[in-house]
Design an enzyme around this catalytic site. Structure first.
Site, PDB file in Angstrom:
ATOM      1  CG  HIS A  82      39.129  18.102  12.243  1.00 16.32           C
ATOM      2  ND1 HIS A  82      39.754  18.391  13.437  1.00 16.32           N
ATOM      3  CD2 HIS A  82      37.787  18.108  12.501  1.00 16.32           C
ATOM      4  CE1 HIS A  82      38.837  18.564  14.380  1.00 16.32           C
ATOM      5  NE2 HIS A  82      37.650  18.407  13.839  1.00 16.32           N
ATOM      6  CB  CYS A 103      46.157  19.964  14.626  1.00 15.49           C
ATOM      7  SG  CYS A 103      44.812  20.835  15.452  1.00 15.49           S
TER       8      CYS A 103
END
Length: 264
Positions: A163, A232
């Site tokens: 993440h 991301c």
């Protein structure tokens, strides 16, 4: 016909004339009731907006703060458990074969010294079992395009996902890595040190060639021992993927102590 003057009593002259008194009072009462309903609706709407705003603030605080607190606790506990287990196994314990780990099972620890990152690595890239628990996930599907090598393999690409925001955000600042920065992977038997070589700032989530044995776009020309970090981008979205590549520059048994990258 002559007009006659009529004398009006003094009291009658000063008496107010009542015209439509009851109707006026009813109208005023209706206006008051309508006003009360309007005020009540305005107050209710305001309270609903305030409640919605508070709930949104609580959700943001949960996402940006509490998920990090909880994930860091879980990740720290997992890393400590791994190192304690390795110490109990003693020197000479071998790493297990690729494919022996179940989804969510930890098997290594990732260090990025320049970013002050220490995170356990678990098998798989599922959110609930791995990423949302503050861990870094290994692309290790038994078959298919998402199967990548282990650090102890003699060649291949050790590809990881993490993440960038919330849930421990171990890859929050991987965009700051520069060529030459060290990335270290600790396993049961050894420390593997990689050197960051290149970065791809944006690509489609469907572009699995970036984690191929010789990853596309990395600049590597042939088989080797590589590492790939994926996360991301832009921040707080999952629209694209940011990719960081590195190559192995050192392999050191745990029995010989930490590599220089973790000591200096």
């Amino acid at each position: 016909m002559q007009l006659r003057r009529v004398e009006v009593p003094a009291q009658a002259a000063h008496r107010p004339v009542r015209t439509g008194g009851r109707a006026a009072r009813r109208h005023a009462a209706r206006r008051a009731r309508r006003g009360s309903v309007g005020v009540l609706l305005c107050r209710l709407t305001g309270e609903l907006f305030i409640t919605a705003g508070v709930l949104m603030l609580l959700f943001v605080a949960y996402q940006l703060w509490w998920t990090n607190v909880r994930a860091l606790q879980q990740a720290g506990g997992a890393a400590h458990h791994l190192q304690s287990r390795w110490d109990e196994d003693g020197q000479g314990a071998a790493d297990r074969d690729a494919g022996d780990f179940s989804p969510g099972e930890g098997f290594a620890i990732l260090y990025i010294p320049s970013l002050d990152v220490k995170a356990p690595i678990a098998e798989g890239v599922g959110k609930q079992k791995v990423l949302d628990r503050g861990m870094v996930g290994h692309y290790g599907e038994p078959s298919g395009a998402l199967k990548t090598a282990m650090p102890w393999d003699k060649q291949g690409n050790f590809a990881l996902a993490g993440h960038r925001n919330t849930h421990g955000e171990p890859f929050r600042y991987v965009n700051r890595l520069k060529p030459g920065d060290k990335i270290v992977v600790e396993t049961r038997s050894a420390f593997y040190t990689y050197e960051m070589t290149s970065r791809l700032d944006q690509t489609s989530p469907a572009n699995v060639t970036v984690i191929a044995p010789v990853p596309a776009g990395s600049g590597f020309r042939g088989p080797g021992r590589y590492i790939t970090l994926t996360t991301c981008t832009p921040e707080f979205t999952s629209t694209y993927r940011l990719i960081v590549w590195g190559k192995m520059v050192d392999e050191r048994p745990r029995s010989k102590g930490k590599p220089d990258a973790l000591v200096n």
